[in-house]
Motif scaffolding. Structure first.
Motif, PDB file in Angstrom:
ATOM      1  N   GLY A 277       0.805  -1.230   0.000  1.00 43.54           N
ATOM      2  CA  GLY A 277       0.000   0.000   0.000  1.00 43.54           C
ATOM      3  C   GLY A 277       0.829   1.266   0.000  1.00 43.54           C
ATOM      4  N   GLY A 278       2.157   1.160   0.088  1.00 46.64           N
ATOM      5  CA  GLY A 278       3.045   2.326   0.088  1.00 46.64           C
ATOM      6  C   GLY A 278       3.358   2.757   1.506  1.00 46.64           C
ATOM      7  N   PRO A 279       4.166   3.830   1.687  1.00 47.75           N
ATOM      8  CA  PRO A 279       4.696   4.685   0.622  1.00 47.75           C
ATOM      9  C   PRO A 279       5.798   4.008  -0.200  1.00 47.75           C
ATOM     10  CG  PRO A 279       5.438   5.474   2.776  1.00 47.75           C
ATOM     11  CD  PRO A 279       4.555   4.307   3.024  1.00 47.75           C
ATOM     12  N   VAL A 280       5.762   4.330  -1.496  1.00 47.53           N
ATOM     13  CA  VAL A 280       6.760   3.784  -2.407  1.00 47.53           C
ATOM     14  C   VAL A 280       7.094   4.864  -3.443  1.00 47.53           C
ATOM     15  CG1 VAL A 280       4.873   2.701  -3.728  1.00 47.53           C
ATOM     16  CG2 VAL A 280       7.203   1.952  -4.119  1.00 47.53           C
ATOM     17  N   GLY A 281       8.333   4.883  -3.882  1.00 46.90           N
ATOM     18  CA  GLY A 281       8.768   5.886  -4.873  1.00 46.90           C
ATOM     19  C   GLY A 281       8.163   5.597  -6.237  1.00 46.90           C
ATOM     20  N   ILE A 282       7.921   6.667  -6.990  1.00 43.19           N
ATOM     21  CA  ILE A 282       7.307   6.535  -8.316  1.00 43.19           C
ATOM     22  C   ILE A 282       8.183   5.710  -9.264  1.00 43.19           C
ATOM     23  CG2 ILE A 282       8.191   8.834  -8.970  1.00 43.19           C
ATOM     24  CD1 ILE A 282       4.962   7.493 -10.346  1.00 43.19           C
ATOM     25  N   ASP A 283       9.504   5.815  -9.099  1.00 46.14           N
ATOM     26  CA  ASP A 283      10.396   5.062  -9.998  1.00 46.14           C
ATOM     27  C   ASP A 283      10.191   3.556  -9.825  1.00 46.14           C
ATOM     28  OD1 ASP A 283      11.754   7.239 -11.218  1.00 46.14           O
ATOM     29  OD2 ASP A 283      12.752   7.585  -9.302  1.00 46.14           O
ATOM     30  N   ALA A 284      10.008   3.136  -8.583  1.00 43.21           N
ATOM     31  CA  ALA A 284       9.820   1.710  -8.328  1.00 43.21           C
ATOM     32  C   ALA A 284       8.493   1.236  -8.926  1.00 43.21           C
ATOM     33  CB  ALA A 284       9.842   1.452  -6.820  1.00 43.21           C
ATOM     34  N   VAL A 285       7.440   2.051  -8.774  1.00 42.23           N
ATOM     35  CA  VAL A 285       6.135   1.661  -9.328  1.00 42.23           C
ATOM     36  C   VAL A 285       6.229   1.578 -10.855  1.00 42.23           C
ATOM     37  CG1 VAL A 285       3.664   2.211  -9.426  1.00 42.23           C
ATOM     38  CG2 VAL A 285       4.992   2.885  -7.434  1.00 42.23           C
ATOM     39  N   ALA A 286       6.872   2.589 -11.452  1.00 40.70           N
ATOM     40  CA  ALA A 286       6.997   2.619 -12.916  1.00 40.70           C
ATOM     41  C   ALA A 286       7.771   1.397 -13.402  1.00 40.70           C
ATOM     42  CB  ALA A 286       7.687   3.909 -13.347  1.00 40.70           C
ATOM     43  N   THR A 288       8.085  -1.539 -11.930  1.00 36.64           N
ATOM     44  CA  THR A 288       7.279  -2.757 -11.761  1.00 36.64           C
ATOM     45  C   THR A 288       6.223  -2.862 -12.864  1.00 36.64           C
ATOM     46  OG1 THR A 288       7.530  -2.410  -9.395  1.00 36.64           O
ATOM     47  CG2 THR A 288       5.942  -4.082 -10.059  1.00 36.64           C
ATOM     48  N   LEU A 289       5.644  -1.704 -13.228  1.00 37.95           N
ATOM     49  CA  LEU A 289       4.603  -1.729 -14.254  1.00 37.95           C
ATOM     50  C   LEU A 289       5.170  -1.702 -15.665  1.00 37.95           C
ATOM     51  CD1 LEU A 289       2.099   0.889 -12.782  1.00 37.95           C
ATOM     52  CD2 LEU A 289       1.530  -1.470 -13.346  1.00 37.95           C
ATOM     53  N   ASN A 290       6.494  -1.536 -15.773  1.00 36.51           N
ATOM     54  CA  ASN A 290       7.144  -1.379 -17.064  1.00 36.51           C
ATOM     55  C   ASN A 290       6.542  -0.187 -17.818  1.00 36.51           C
ATOM     56  OD1 ASN A 290       8.873  -1.931 -19.106  1.00 36.51           O
ATOM     57  ND2 ASN A 290       7.587  -3.513 -20.059  1.00 36.51           N
ATOM     58  N   GLU A 291       6.387   0.908 -17.110  1.00 33.96           N
ATOM     59  CA  GLU A 291       5.776   2.108 -17.662  1.00 33.96           C
ATOM     60  C   GLU A 291       6.710   3.286 -17.413  1.00 33.96           C
ATOM     61  OE1 GLU A 291       4.124   3.770 -19.764  1.00 33.96           O
ATOM     62  OE2 GLU A 291       2.356   2.536 -19.437  1.00 33.96           O
ATOM     63  N   GLU A 292       6.525   4.361 -18.217  1.00 33.36           N
ATOM     64  CA  GLU A 292       7.381   5.534 -18.012  1.00 33.36           C
ATOM     65  C   GLU A 292       6.849   6.390 -16.857  1.00 33.36           C
ATOM     66  OE1 GLU A 292       7.739   7.739 -21.669  1.00 33.36           O
ATOM     67  OE2 GLU A 292       8.073   5.827 -22.709  1.00 33.36           O
ATOM     68  N   VAL A 293       7.784   6.943 -16.092  1.00 33.61           N
ATOM     69  CA  VAL A 293       7.412   7.789 -14.954  1.00 33.61           C
ATOM     70  C   VAL A 293       6.526   8.955 -15.414  1.00 33.61           C
ATOM     71  CG1 VAL A 293       8.330   9.374 -13.210  1.00 33.61           C
ATOM     72  CG2 VAL A 293       9.436   7.175 -13.589  1.00 33.61           C
ATOM     73  N   ASP A 294       6.922   9.584 -16.535  1.00 38.48           N
ATOM     74  CA  ASP A 294       6.171  10.748 -17.031  1.00 38.48           C
ATOM     75  C   ASP A 294       4.722  10.399 -17.337  1.00 38.48           C
ATOM     76  OD1 ASP A 294       8.242  12.406 -16.806  1.00 38.48           O
ATOM     77  OD2 ASP A 294       8.594  12.717 -18.956  1.00 38.48           O
ATOM     78  N   ILE A 295       4.519   9.218 -17.924  1.00 38.09           N
ATOM     79  CA  ILE A 295       3.152   8.797 -18.277  1.00 38.09           C
ATOM     80  C   ILE A 295       2.336   8.657 -16.998  1.00 38.09           C
ATOM     81  CG2 ILE A 295       1.759   6.890 -19.241  1.00 38.09           C
ATOM     82  CD1 ILE A 295       3.213   7.898 -21.554  1.00 38.09           C
ATOM     83  N   LEU A 296       2.924   8.032 -15.985  1.00 34.22           N
ATOM     84  CA  LEU A 296       2.187   7.861 -14.723  1.00 34.22           C
ATOM     85  C   LEU A 296       1.892   9.222 -14.093  1.00 34.22           C
ATOM     86  CD1 LEU A 296       4.005   4.782 -13.104  1.00 34.22           C
ATOM     87  CD2 LEU A 296       1.924   4.807 -14.480  1.00 34.22           C
ATOM     88  N   GLN A 297       2.890  10.110 -14.132  1.00 34.82           N
ATOM     89  CA  GLN A 297       2.702  11.419 -13.489  1.00 34.82           C
ATOM     90  C   GLN A 297       1.679  12.289 -14.214  1.00 34.82           C
ATOM     91  OE1 GLN A 297       6.735  12.932 -13.049  1.00 34.82           O
ATOM     92  NE2 GLN A 297       6.565  12.614 -10.857  1.00 34.82           N
ATOM     93  N   ASP A 298       1.642  12.204 -15.541  1.00 33.93           N
ATOM     94  CA  ASP A 298       0.739  13.072 -16.304  1.00 33.93           C
ATOM     95  C   ASP A 298      -0.642  12.468 -16.509  1.00 33.93           C
ATOM     96  OD1 ASP A 298       2.564  15.034 -16.543  1.00 33.93           O
ATOM     97  OD2 ASP A 298       3.041  14.700 -18.658  1.00 33.93           O
ATOM     98  N   MET A 299      -0.698  11.158 -16.718  1.00 32.53           N
ATOM     99  CA  MET A 299      -1.957  10.546 -17.166  1.00 32.53           C
ATOM    100  C   MET A 299      -2.688   9.751 -16.083  1.00 32.53           C
ATOM    101  SD  MET A 299      -1.699  11.153 -20.478  1.00 32.53           S
ATOM    102  CE  MET A 299      -0.498  11.379 -21.754  1.00 32.53           C
TER     103      MET A 299
END
Ligand code: ADP
Length: 335
Positions: A277-286, A288-299
């Motif tokens: 449930g976190g807290p976890v850094g965005i880089d780690a989530v990205a 794990t999801l194989n996704e770009e940090v920017d996409i997660l932050q913007d979308m």
């Protein structure tokens, strides 16, 4: 992970013409963002009365909320031209110089994703915005000379999803700064009814509200969902959109009652299942999801933050109890 999700907030390939046809062209057709509209209306009327261009405007907020639409409305209301470009396209000051020297008096220069302008280009903009002069460098090396060139008085409309990434000298040169916020379901409902009218589709109040509630506060998504529901109504119904048709078609598309799609759910479940449930850094989530940090932050994140499913703190991202409840987890396990 597919970039072409139905709830994607940026424009999808082939969609431009459709979204364009639904764009309001006058301030009076623009729904929502009341505070901004009142300020803009006064600025535009004052400028027209004095025969002057209006102040530079910075619009910031998530994609799909009507920033480009507003820039076009401003030029329309000012009866001036609009020249559109974007931060990543302008690589060198020379690219911008060409645009600036061709501007006519009171033209609107719209720069989307202005936070992505290279720093040297950003600095070049300062004197253009403030004194309507640009530094033109002739010759190279020891013979280099700077000549000041006058340009016409213009209005810069900048749009960004990340106001925090703009340098403060650039931010300070905008006379009007406005945060474009997510729309309420009521406002989205009005937008959907207006779009249905333009598309000649019959829709009732409950049908419009059902689409509005699943559009994650974003007009671009509302219009896109309307298009899908219209197809469903044409093929499996009588062509008219009502609550049943809207509900069935959106469930078929995998969009839940809160407007979350597979990517949002995968994002939340990653934090819950892999990081307690976190807290976890965005880089780690990205990662794990194989996704770009920017996409997660913007979308993905802005809407989850808005509806209170996610908290962001210096120690990382943490899902909230409401998110756990919505996804059917036992909240007591996370206390
Ligand atoms: P942004 O520049 O913020 O990404 P756009 O201006 O491209 O967003 O808007 C996306 C679409 O949403 C437009 O095509 C327009 O049809 C619709 N739209 C946005 N804001 C409004 C509004 N306030 N009223 C009606 N339609 C809107």
């Amino acid at each position: 992970m597919s970039r072409l999700r139905l709830l994607e907030t940026s424009e999808q390939p082939g969609e431009e013409k459709f979204q364009w046809s639904l764009r309001p062209t006058k301030l009076t057709d623009y729904i929502g963002q009341r505070d901004l509209l009142v300020r803009l209306d006064i600025s535009i009327k004052a400028a027209v009365k004095r025969g002057e261009p209006i102040d530079h405007i910075l619009l910031y907020g998530p994609p799909g909320l009507g920033k480009t639409t507003l820039a076009h409305i401003i030029s329309n209301e000012m009866s001036s031209n609009i020249i559109c470009t974007s931060g990543p396209v302008i690589e060198r000051s020379g690219d911008l110089m060409g645009i600036l020297t061709n501007l006519q008096y009171a033209d609107v220069l719209f720069i989307d994703e202005i936070h992505r302008l290279p720093r040297t280009v950003e600095e070049f903009l300062y004197s253009a915005m403030e004194d309507f002069k640009i530094d033109f460098i002739v010759d190279k090396g020891p013979f280099a000379k700077t000549i000041k060139v006058n340009i016409k008085h213009f209005t810069l409309v900048g749009a960004t999803t990340r106001a925090g990434l703009l340098s403060s000298p650039l931010r300070d040169r905008f006379g009007i700064l406005h945060h474009v916020d997510f729309y309420t379901p009521g406002e989205l409902c009005e937008i959907i009814k207006r779009s249905s009218n333009l598309l000649n589709v019959a829709i009732d109040e409950r049908g419009a509200l059902e689409i509005a509630g699943r559009s994650r506060g974003t007009p671009r998504i509302a219009n896109r969902l309307l298009r899908r529901v219209r197809d469903y109504a044409d093929v499996l119904g009588s062509g008219k959109i009502d609550y049943e048709i809207a509900l069935k078609s959106l469930e078929l598309e995998g969009i839940d009652s809160q407007g979350l799609d597979k990517i949002d759910i995968a994002y939340l479940k990653t934090i819950i299942d892999k990081y307690k449930g976190g807290p976890v850094g965005i880089d780690a989530v990205a990662a794990t999801l194989n996704e770009e940090v920017d996409i997660l932050q913007d979308m993905v994140e802005p809407y989850l933050l808005k509806i209170g499913y996610l908290n962001r703190s210096p120690s990382g991202r943490k899902v909230t109890h409401s998110a756990l409840q919505h996804l059917g987890y036992d909240v007591s396990r996370f206390l």
